[in-house]
Design an enzyme around this catalytic site. Structure first.
Site, PDB file in Angstrom:
ATOM      1  N   ASN A  86     -18.113   3.063   3.061  1.00 59.46           N
ATOM      2  CA  ASN A  86     -17.821   4.258   3.840  1.00 59.46           C
ATOM      3  C   ASN A  86     -18.364   5.502   3.128  1.00 59.46           C
ATOM      4  O   ASN A  86     -18.960   5.424   2.062  1.00 59.46           O
ATOM      5  CB  ASN A  86     -16.310   4.354   4.083  1.00 59.46           C
ATOM      6  CG  ASN A  86     -15.977   4.990   5.410  1.00 59.46           C
ATOM      7  OD1 ASN A  86     -16.647   5.910   5.857  1.00 59.46           O
ATOM      8  ND2 ASN A  86     -14.927   4.505   6.049  1.00 59.46           N
ATOM      9  N   HIS A 116     -17.577   5.735 -22.300  1.00 64.98           N
ATOM     10  CA  HIS A 116     -17.980   6.359 -23.559  1.00 64.98           C
ATOM     11  C   HIS A 116     -17.098   5.854 -24.693  1.00 64.98           C
ATOM     12  O   HIS A 116     -15.939   5.496 -24.472  1.00 64.98           O
ATOM     13  CB  HIS A 116     -17.855   7.888 -23.456  1.00 64.98           C
ATOM     14  CG  HIS A 116     -18.757   8.464 -22.410  1.00 64.98           C
ATOM     15  ND1 HIS A 116     -20.061   8.778 -22.661  1.00 64.98           N
ATOM     16  CD2 HIS A 116     -18.539   8.758 -21.110  1.00 64.98           C
ATOM     17  CE1 HIS A 116     -20.617   9.246 -21.565  1.00 64.98           C
ATOM     18  NE2 HIS A 116     -19.715   9.244 -20.607  1.00 64.98           N
ATOM     19  N   GLY A 143      -9.333   3.894   0.626  1.00 69.05           N
ATOM     20  CA  GLY A 143      -9.929   5.182   0.284  1.00 69.05           C
ATOM     21  C   GLY A 143      -9.519   5.678  -1.091  1.00 69.05           C
ATOM     22  O   GLY A 143      -8.353   5.588  -1.474  1.00 69.05           O
ATOM     23  N   ALA A 161      -5.055   2.437  -1.101  1.00 66.41           N
ATOM     24  CA  ALA A 161      -5.724   3.729  -1.252  1.00 66.41           C
ATOM     25  C   ALA A 161      -5.222   4.467  -2.490  1.00 66.41           C
ATOM     26  O   ALA A 161      -4.030   4.456  -2.799  1.00 66.41           O
ATOM     27  CB  ALA A 161      -5.493   4.584  -0.011  1.00 66.41           C
ATOM     28  N   ARG A 184       2.186  -7.932  -3.932  1.00 65.98           N
ATOM     29  CA  ARG A 184       2.475  -9.030  -2.999  1.00 65.98           C
ATOM     30  C   ARG A 184       1.408 -10.107  -3.090  1.00 65.98           C
ATOM     31  O   ARG A 184       0.219  -9.812  -3.181  1.00 65.98           O
ATOM     32  CB  ARG A 184       2.531  -8.475  -1.581  1.00 65.98           C
ATOM     33  CG  ARG A 184       3.014  -9.497  -0.552  1.00 65.98           C
ATOM     34  CD  ARG A 184       3.190  -8.883   0.789  1.00 65.98           C
ATOM     35  NE  ARG A 184       1.885  -8.902   1.449  1.00 65.98           N
ATOM     36  CZ  ARG A 184       1.592  -8.280   2.568  1.00 65.98           C
ATOM     37  NH1 ARG A 184       2.489  -7.535   3.155  1.00 65.98           N
ATOM     38  NH2 ARG A 184       0.417  -8.371   3.100  1.00 65.98           N
TER      39      ARG A 184
END
Length: 186
Positions: A86, A116, A143, A161, A184
């Site tokens: 997306n 790093h 997202g 998300a 779960r």
């Protein structure tokens, strides 16, 4: 014995200099392609598809990569069939990123292989490290998910998300949070 190139060191998760001429050239070429991908018109679907096909190391059939999309090299990304990325996703592919079949990225997903040194003196040397990331089949990253260097995510997984994945996630689970943890079994 021949000394490793900076790219070989990078892909071996050894200290390397990202400012190396070969790596800089590769990034410049990649960023040029990404520019054309990211400023393409909505109607230029074929143009975007061809750019991504030329960018990724391997890409299966029936994929969508929505602009804007960002990566370091592209050639270290290996994806299976039916990949969906997306809007506004980033893959820092300083090491390999393997994505299985039917992988879905929500908006703003970030995959990091680069990191790093934690020792201040070594970090000041400009040297970096990169660890591979692997994501199995049928995985949905919601997202804003961040996947950190060296992480493996199994198959049939949903990552909620906003999660930050700092350690491996087994197959057949739902995992969420910062740090991400299994909530779960499926």
């Amino acid at each position: 014995m021949k000394e490793k190139t900076e790219r070989e060191k990078m892909l071996a998760n050894e200290l390397y200099l990202a400012s190396d001429a070969e790596l800089t050239q590769l990034q410049t070429a990649t960023h040029r392609l990404l520019h054309f991908h990211n400023v393409s018109l909505p109607s230029e679907v074929d143009k975007r598809r061809n750019i991504i096909l030329n960018l990724f190391g391997k890409l299966g059939s029936d994929f969508v990569v929505r602009p804007p999309f960002y990566c370091d090299y592209g050639c270290h990304i290996f994806a299976g069939d039916r990949l969906y990325i997306n809007y506004d996703c980033t893959i820092l592919d300083c090491n390999t990123v393997h994505l299985g079949d039917d992988v879905l990225f929500g908006p703003k997903v970030q995959i990091y292989t680069a990191y790093h040194p934690t020792e201040p003196e070594l970090r000041l040397s400009g040297k970096e490290l990169a660890a591979p990331v692997s994501i199995g089949d049928n995985v949905w990253l919601g997202g804003g998910v961040i996947v950190c260097p060296g992480v493996s995510i199994g198959s049939n997984v949903t990552i909620g998300a906003g999660s930050v994945v700092v350690k491996d996630v087994p197959s057949n689970v739902v995992a969420v949070g910062n740090p991400c943890r299994v909530i779960r079994m499926l």
